[in-house]
Design a protein around this motif. Structure first.
Motif, PDB file in Angstrom:
ATOM      1  N   VAL A 160      26.864-110.898  69.554  1.00 55.14           N
ATOM      2  CA  VAL A 160      27.468-110.368  70.781  1.00 55.14           C
ATOM      3  C   VAL A 160      28.841-110.738  71.161  1.00 55.14           C
ATOM      4  N   VAL A 161      29.635-111.233  70.221  1.00 51.71           N
ATOM      5  CA  VAL A 161      30.982-111.897  70.190  1.00 51.71           C
ATOM      6  C   VAL A 161      31.873-109.846  69.756  1.00 51.71           C
ATOM      7  N   GLY A 162      32.623-109.314  70.852  1.00 52.07           N
ATOM      8  CA  GLY A 162      33.768-107.949  70.475  1.00 52.07           C
ATOM      9  C   GLY A 162      32.102-106.784  71.094  1.00 52.07           C
ATOM     10  N   ALA A 163      31.195-107.619  71.902  1.00 50.67           N
ATOM     11  CA  ALA A 163      31.172-106.149  72.510  1.00 50.67           C
ATOM     12  C   ALA A 163      30.661-106.107  73.782  1.00 50.67           C
ATOM     13  N   GLN A 164      30.906-105.092  74.205  1.00 45.14           N
ATOM     14  CA  GLN A 164      31.414-104.396  75.725  1.00 45.14           C
ATOM     15  C   GLN A 164      30.371-105.302  75.813  1.00 45.14           C
ATOM     16  N   THR A 165      30.557-105.432  77.421  1.00 43.26           N
ATOM     17  CA  THR A 165      30.536-106.068  78.352  1.00 43.26           C
ATOM     18  C   THR A 165      30.025-105.851  80.612  1.00 43.26           C
ATOM     19  N   SER A 166      28.910-106.108  81.067  1.00 41.70           N
ATOM     20  CA  SER A 166      29.312-105.677  82.201  1.00 41.70           C
ATOM     21  C   SER A 166      28.915-107.238  83.299  1.00 41.70           C
ATOM     22  N   ILE A 188      28.935 -99.825  86.309  1.00 37.40           N
ATOM     23  CA  ILE A 188      29.180-100.984  85.684  1.00 37.40           C
ATOM     24  C   ILE A 188      29.882-100.824  85.651  1.00 37.40           C
ATOM     25  N   GLU A 189      31.020-101.538  85.640  1.00 35.29           N
ATOM     26  CA  GLU A 189      32.586-101.108  84.770  1.00 35.29           C
ATOM     27  C   GLU A 189      32.035-102.377  83.562  1.00 35.29           C
ATOM     28  N   ARG A 190      32.843-101.971  82.399  1.00 40.24           N
ATOM     29  CA  ARG A 190      31.863-102.801  81.509  1.00 40.24           C
ATOM     30  C   ARG A 190      33.920-102.934  80.565  1.00 40.24           C
ATOM     31  N   PHE A 191      33.994-103.945  79.668  1.00 44.59           N
ATOM     32  CA  PHE A 191      35.299-104.523  79.326  1.00 44.59           C
ATOM     33  C   PHE A 191      34.845-105.261  78.061  1.00 44.59           C
ATOM     34  N   VAL A 192      35.643-106.017  77.009  1.00 37.78           N
ATOM     35  CA  VAL A 192      35.860-106.670  76.146  1.00 37.78           C
ATOM     36  C   VAL A 192      36.069-107.874  76.602  1.00 37.78           C
TER      37      VAL A 192
END
Length: 480
Positions: A366-372, A254-258
């Motif tokens: 959570v700001v700046g954390a990798q997210t999906s 699953i793609e992750r992004f910031v």
């Protein structure tokens, strides 16, 4: 009778109580149908190892027990009245099951005991002879009963020294798979030995024995039961000294992004959750429980529009497997550009602004954390299950925050499955069960080693619902 005491007085004596006689256990002999003991059957059996016997070596042996004294009916009746049934449910299965029958009391259950001994001795010796495979003494067996909505999802049984799996059926004589379900399904596999499509399926026919060789490719399942007719069996494994280590399948990619884009939340998310007072109240509740459920999370008009778009466009979802891990349709965002309200919500969930809102509601940085972000269509047959590879990934991801947003028109039946369930690695007891609810957001703080799965959505499922999941990985935890 009287006897004299030392002082000469006569005194009466009590007769000793008669010893309680032991009740002898009468064990009825159970035997294999003589036609399977004939010499020519051995050659016939060994044909089952041929490559032509796809998708892996297996045998269906009809009228397996010699039943001239109605022994099958007698064992069935005793098994139906067995008091040791226990409800078993996890990510992989739902059914009633007994403990291993090695501990069964022969006085209390003489027929089940006789059948167990039959498996341990006559059947084991017979299988060793006809297969040519040397078996060790270990035999596992237990009773299983599947009721309506029960099932067993695809798996290959590859554990320790298991060599042959067996199922002996004691179902009704007129079993109808179209009405009852409950077929045993065997799966094809790809070059990586992962299961693909159903190759063959067998109805659970009375007095039949199903055998198959356990291997990396022995993928099978019990199809969902759709009636109240009980699917009764005694099943288990014969063992050899062979041991094959199972492969770990890859974790779903699953793609992750910031998050970097900004988005205005006010027109999408209920203004109730945008006020500082409400955010502080929610954060306090979250601090006490590490999870919470927020009703009416989206602006109601937006929620309705998103549901209407998604329910009308099933072709925009792609089903992901392999079936031993998941059967779930995910939204293909490359095809969904025309879904205006859905795209607005997705942009919102992927934004820095939503990350800041999640932090205000939970107190978790959570700001700046990798997210999906994923969007799943959940309907009859949807599930995903857990494996060791998921536990490894959870430990690598550290502390996480999940936000689940449910988009649905109607309430969901609690008995229909489709629940999100959180458990700790190596444990069976649920930590949290989240039931789908229209326009609700469930937020969960996860420690390393805590995993989630979706329980199989069964035949009680109604209209599909849609699950938006935002996950923040390796979030910062500030100790008080």
């Amino acid at each position: 009778m009287k006897r004299k005491t030392k002082n000469g007085e006569n005194t009466a004596t009590k007769s000793p109580k008669p010893k309680k006689q032991r009740r002898s256990v009468v064990l009825e002999p159970i035997h294999i149908n003589p036609k399977y003991l004939e010499e020519n059957f051995e050659a016939e059996f060994k044909k089952g190892f041929d490559k032509s016997n796809t998708p892996f070596p297996h045998w269906q042996i009809r009228n397996f027990v010699e039943n001239s004294d109605n022994l099958v009916e007698k064992v069935e009746e005793e098994l139906q009245n067995f008091e040791d049934w226990q409800r078993k449910e996890n990510d992989l299965y739902s059914l009633y099951q007994s403990n291993d029958l090695k501990s069964i009391n022969p006085k209390k259950h003489p027929l089940i005991f006789s059948f167990r001994q039959f498996l341990y001795t006559e059947v084991r010796d017979w299988l060793q002879k006809v297969s040519g495979v040397e078996l060790i003494d270990q035999v596992d067996c237990n009773g299983s009963c599947y009721a309506r909505t029960d099932s067993l999802l695809p798996h290959n049984d590859l554990i320790d020294t298991r060599r042959f799996a067996f199922v002996y059926y004691m179902t009704s004589a007129n079993w109808d798979s179209k009405t009852n379900g409950g077929d045993l399904q065997l799966f094809n596999h790809d070059k990586k030995l992962q299961p693909t499509t159903v190759a063959k399926q067998y109805a659970p026919l009375r007095n039949s024995l199903i055998l198959f060789e356990v291997s990396e490719k022995s993928w099978h399942r019990v199809a969902e039961m759709i009636s109240d007719e009980p699917r009764l069996s005694i099943n288990g494994w014969f063992h050899s000294s062979r041991r094959i280590e199972p492969r770990k399948p890859p974790v779903e990619s699953i793609e992750r992004f910031v998050p970097g884009n900004k988005c205005k939340l006010m027109k999408l998310i209920n203004k109730e959750f945008m006020t500082e007072k409400r955010q502080n109240e929610v954060q306090q509740t979250f601090a006490d429980n590490s999870e919470l459920n927020l009703s009416g999370f989206l602006v109601e008009n937006i929620h309705k529009k998103v549901y209407a778009e998604l329910i009308s466009n099933p072709s925009m979802f792609t089903t992901f497997g392999p079936v031993n891990k998941r059967n779930v349709a995910r939204l293909d965002e490359g095809k969904s550009a025309g879904l205006e309200s859905t795209q607005r919500v997705l942009e919102c969930l992927k934004s820095v602004n939503f990350a800041k809102l999640a932090a205000k509601l939970t107190g978790v940085t959570v700001v700046g954390a990798q997210t999906s972000v994923t969007v799943s269509r959940v309907e009859h047959g949807t599930y995903w299950v857990l494996g060791d590879e998921d536990a490894d990934q959870s430990n690598a991801d550290g502390y996480c925050l999940d936000v689940h947003l449910f988009v649905q028109e109607k309430e969901w039946d609690d008995e229909a499955g489709g629940n999100l369930i959180y458990i700790s690695e190596g444990e069976t007891e649920e930590l949290l069960r989240i039931s789908p609810s229209p326009n609700a957001a469930s937020i969960v703080f996860i420690e390393p080693g805590v995993l989630s799965f979706m329980k199989f959505a069964n035949c009680k499922s109604a209209d599909p619902f849609f699950l938006f999941t935002v996950s923040f990985y390796n979030v910062q935890v500030v100790e008080d």
